[in-house]
Scaffold this motif. Structure first.
Motif, PDB file in Angstrom:
ATOM      1  N   ALA A 267       0.815  -1.212   0.000  1.00 29.59           N
ATOM      2  CA  ALA A 267       0.000   0.000   0.000  1.00 29.59           C
ATOM      3  C   ALA A 267       0.853   1.268   0.000  1.00 29.59           C
ATOM      4  O   ALA A 267       0.452   2.294  -0.557  1.00 29.59           O
ATOM      5  CB  ALA A 267      -0.942  -0.006   1.203  1.00 29.59           C
ATOM      6  N   ASP A 268       2.038   1.185   0.611  1.00 31.25           N
ATOM      7  CA  ASP A 268       2.894   2.381   0.677  1.00 31.25           C
ATOM      8  C   ASP A 268       3.841   2.495  -0.514  1.00 31.25           C
ATOM      9  O   ASP A 268       4.709   3.375  -0.542  1.00 31.25           O
ATOM     10  CB  ASP A 268       3.698   2.384   1.982  1.00 31.25           C
ATOM     11  N   GLY A 269       3.683   1.607  -1.505  1.00 29.31           N
ATOM     12  CA  GLY A 269       4.510   1.674  -2.705  1.00 29.31           C
ATOM     13  C   GLY A 269       5.759   0.818  -2.646  1.00 29.31           C
ATOM     14  O   GLY A 269       6.399   0.579  -3.677  1.00 29.31           O
ATOM     15  N   ARG A 270       6.115   0.351  -1.446  1.00 29.55           N
ATOM     16  CA  ARG A 270       7.270  -0.535  -1.353  1.00 29.55           C
ATOM     17  C   ARG A 270       6.919  -1.924  -1.894  1.00 29.55           C
ATOM     18  O   ARG A 270       5.761  -2.211  -2.188  1.00 29.55           O
ATOM     19  CB  ARG A 270       7.770  -0.609   0.083  1.00 29.55           C
ATOM     20  N   ILE A 271       7.922  -2.765  -1.990  1.00 29.81           N
ATOM     21  CA  ILE A 271       7.753  -4.075  -2.604  1.00 29.81           C
ATOM     22  C   ILE A 271       8.064  -5.183  -1.593  1.00 29.81           C
ATOM     23  O   ILE A 271       9.107  -5.143  -0.933  1.00 29.81           O
ATOM     24  CB  ILE A 271       8.683  -4.248  -3.828  1.00 29.81           C
ATOM     25  N   LYS A 272       7.146  -6.130  -1.492  1.00 29.14           N
ATOM     26  CA  LYS A 272       7.402  -7.314  -0.665  1.00 29.14           C
ATOM     27  C   LYS A 272       8.007  -8.400  -1.552  1.00 29.14           C
ATOM     28  O   LYS A 272       7.470  -8.718  -2.615  1.00 29.14           O
ATOM     29  CB  LYS A 272       6.125  -7.831  -0.016  1.00 29.14           C
ATOM     30  N   LEU A 273       9.133  -8.958  -1.105  1.00 32.96           N
ATOM     31  CA  LEU A 273       9.781 -10.062  -1.799  1.00 32.96           C
ATOM     32  C   LEU A 273       9.517 -11.362  -1.052  1.00 32.96           C
ATOM     33  O   LEU A 273       9.125 -11.351   0.115  1.00 32.96           O
ATOM     34  CB  LEU A 273      11.292  -9.810  -1.888  1.00 32.96           C
ATOM     35  N   SER A 274       9.731 -12.460  -1.721  1.00 35.22           N
ATOM     36  CA  SER A 274       9.524 -13.771  -1.099  1.00 35.22           C
ATOM     37  C   SER A 274      10.826 -14.261  -0.482  1.00 35.22           C
ATOM     38  O   SER A 274      11.794 -14.544  -1.200  1.00 35.22           O
ATOM     39  CB  SER A 274       9.040 -14.778  -2.150  1.00 35.22           C
ATOM     40  N   ALA A 275      10.838 -14.367   0.844  1.00 36.53           N
ATOM     41  CA  ALA A 275      12.043 -14.843   1.522  1.00 36.53           C
ATOM     42  C   ALA A 275      12.362 -16.277   1.105  1.00 36.53           C
ATOM     43  O   ALA A 275      13.525 -16.634   0.897  1.00 36.53           O
ATOM     44  CB  ALA A 275      11.867 -14.750   3.035  1.00 36.53           C
ATOM     45  N   GLY A 276      11.328 -17.106   0.993  1.00 37.48           N
ATOM     46  CA  GLY A 276      11.553 -18.490   0.596  1.00 37.48           C
ATOM     47  C   GLY A 276      12.179 -18.592  -0.780  1.00 37.48           C
ATOM     48  O   GLY A 276      13.088 -19.404  -1.007  1.00 37.48           O
ATOM     49  N   TRP A 277      11.717 -17.759  -1.707  1.00 33.79           N
ATOM     50  CA  TRP A 277      12.283 -17.752  -3.057  1.00 33.79           C
ATOM     51  C   TRP A 277      13.740 -17.304  -3.030  1.00 33.79           C
ATOM     52  O   TRP A 277      14.591 -17.904  -3.707  1.00 33.79           O
ATOM     53  CB  TRP A 277      11.450 -16.830  -3.955  1.00 33.79           C
ATOM     54  N   LEU A 278      14.038 -16.256  -2.276  1.00 35.85           N
ATOM     55  CA  LEU A 278      15.416 -15.760  -2.186  1.00 35.85           C
ATOM     56  C   LEU A 278      16.350 -16.842  -1.634  1.00 35.85           C
ATOM     57  O   LEU A 278      17.472 -17.024  -2.132  1.00 35.85           O
ATOM     58  CB  LEU A 278      15.473 -14.523  -1.291  1.00 35.85           C
ATOM     59  N   ILE A 279      15.880 -17.564  -0.626  1.00 39.87           N
ATOM     60  CA  ILE A 279      16.708 -18.612  -0.018  1.00 39.87           C
ATOM     61  C   ILE A 279      16.913 -19.759  -0.998  1.00 39.87           C
ATOM     62  O   ILE A 279      18.041 -20.268  -1.169  1.00 39.87           O
ATOM     63  CB  ILE A 279      16.055 -19.111   1.284  1.00 39.87           C
TER      64      ILE A 279
END
Length: 339
Positions: A267-279
């Motif tokens: 909602a604030d324009g930032r981006i949520k990434l997937s921790a599981g995907w990164l790992i």
């Protein structure tokens, strides 16, 4: 009040009281079945000059091997329908109730609103502390209020949703650790019920006739079972790292490395990434480091491979964070509390 009157348990074994099954012991322990005993317990800890640690189901903690203090297990029970209106059903539960059993109870009674949160280990009292969430829902969505004991003042306080300052996997209780002990939780479940089917794997339920909260709960439990190891079989603390929320620039840097990187605009324009995907993209799915490892089924889950203690979990957590930062420049943060 004396140690004998409170029935403090010496050399309190906690190995079976945490979902990671870590070898852990507390100098003294106490099973709190009546919240009226809490002030006396706090006073007794002060008299003995020992720290007092409060635990629920031990599902979101990494327990130290030896704790030189008192560990109290919240074991209060009770759940009920408090009020019913045209728009809501107000339900309440004691902090020591098991969360999964509480959710199942609401569904059996025909109340919708918690079915997306089925299968999460832990207790009712821990749910608002973490603002638990899964499959497109959070406890904050249906929160009404809670009562808590303030260890600093000895008062019983009622917290509204605004006063809890809920955010993603966050609340005021995480920022003032140890001060407040949640006693009871009250939730306002919506009427009429509208299923939350936004999450992948649930959307196909929209086409089913006469969809019920029980049908959604069963699907959620099935999805969890297909992806996440059962802590009773493979000891774990569920999702070990929070999904990082980063700036657009940081997310773009990840996408530049791997264009298909999942990203979710907030909602604030930032981006949520997937921790599981990164790992997983860092080559750590099914990775083992001594007595700890990551699950072969889900990279986000750290598991006890047998005989692990807190230092083993800390070592693999540090390794994962370093590898992900080296690969993507993203800093991960643990969900469980080391204590």
């Amino acid at each position: 009040m004396s140690e004998k009157a409170l029935r403090l348990i010496p050399d309190f074994d906690l190995t079976a009281r945490n979902t990671l099954a870590l070898a852990a012991q507390s100098r003294l322990g106490y099973v709190l079945e009546d919240t009226a005993q809490l002030p006396a317990l706090v006073a007794e800890a002060g008299r003995l000059g020992l720290p007092l640690r409060i635990l629920g189901g031990g599902s979101n903690v990494v327990l130290s091997r030896n704790y030189e203090g008192i560990t109290a297990i919240i074991a209060t029970r009770g759940r009920s329908v408090l009020a019913e209106t045209r728009d809501h059903v107000l339900i309440g539960a004691a902090a020591g109730e098991t969360w999964t059993e509480f959710v199942a109870w609401t569904v059996r009674n025909g109340f919708g609103g918690l079915e997306n949160l089925a299968g999460i280990p832990g207790t009712v009292g821990a749910a608002p502390v973490q603002n638990i969430g899964a499959y497109g829902a959070e406890i904050a969505d249906v929160f009404h209020n809670l009562t808590a004991f303030d260890r600093e003042t000895g008062e019983i306080i009622i917290f509204s949703a605004d006063e809890c300052a809920f955010a993603y996997r966050d609340s005021i209780f995480k920022h003032r650790p140890g001060r407040y002990v949640v006693l009871t939780l009250r939730l306002a479940l919506p009427r009429p019920w509208q299923p939350n089917l936004r999450f992948a794997g649930l959307s196909e339920l929209a086409s089913l006739p006469d969809l019920t909260p029980a049908m959604v709960m069963d699907r959620v439990v099935a999805i969890r079972a297909s992806k996440l190891p059962d802590w009773r079989v493979t000891p774990n603390a569920g999702s070990f790292f929070q999904n990082p929320i980063v700036s657009v620039q940081e997310a773009d840097a990840v996408s530049a490395l791997v264009p298909e990187a999942p990203r979710f605009v907030q909602a604030d324009g930032r981006i949520k990434l997937s921790a599981g995907w990164l790992i997983e993209q860092s080559g750590l799915k099914g990775f083992a480091l001594g007595k700890a490892g990551t699950s072969e089924r889900h990279a986000l889950v750290v598991v006890n491979r047998g005989g692990a203690a807190a230092e083993d979990i800390g070592a693999i957590a540090a390794h994962i964070k370093a590898r992900v930062f080296e690969r993507f420049g993203v800093q991960l943060h643990e969900e469980p509390v080391f204590c």
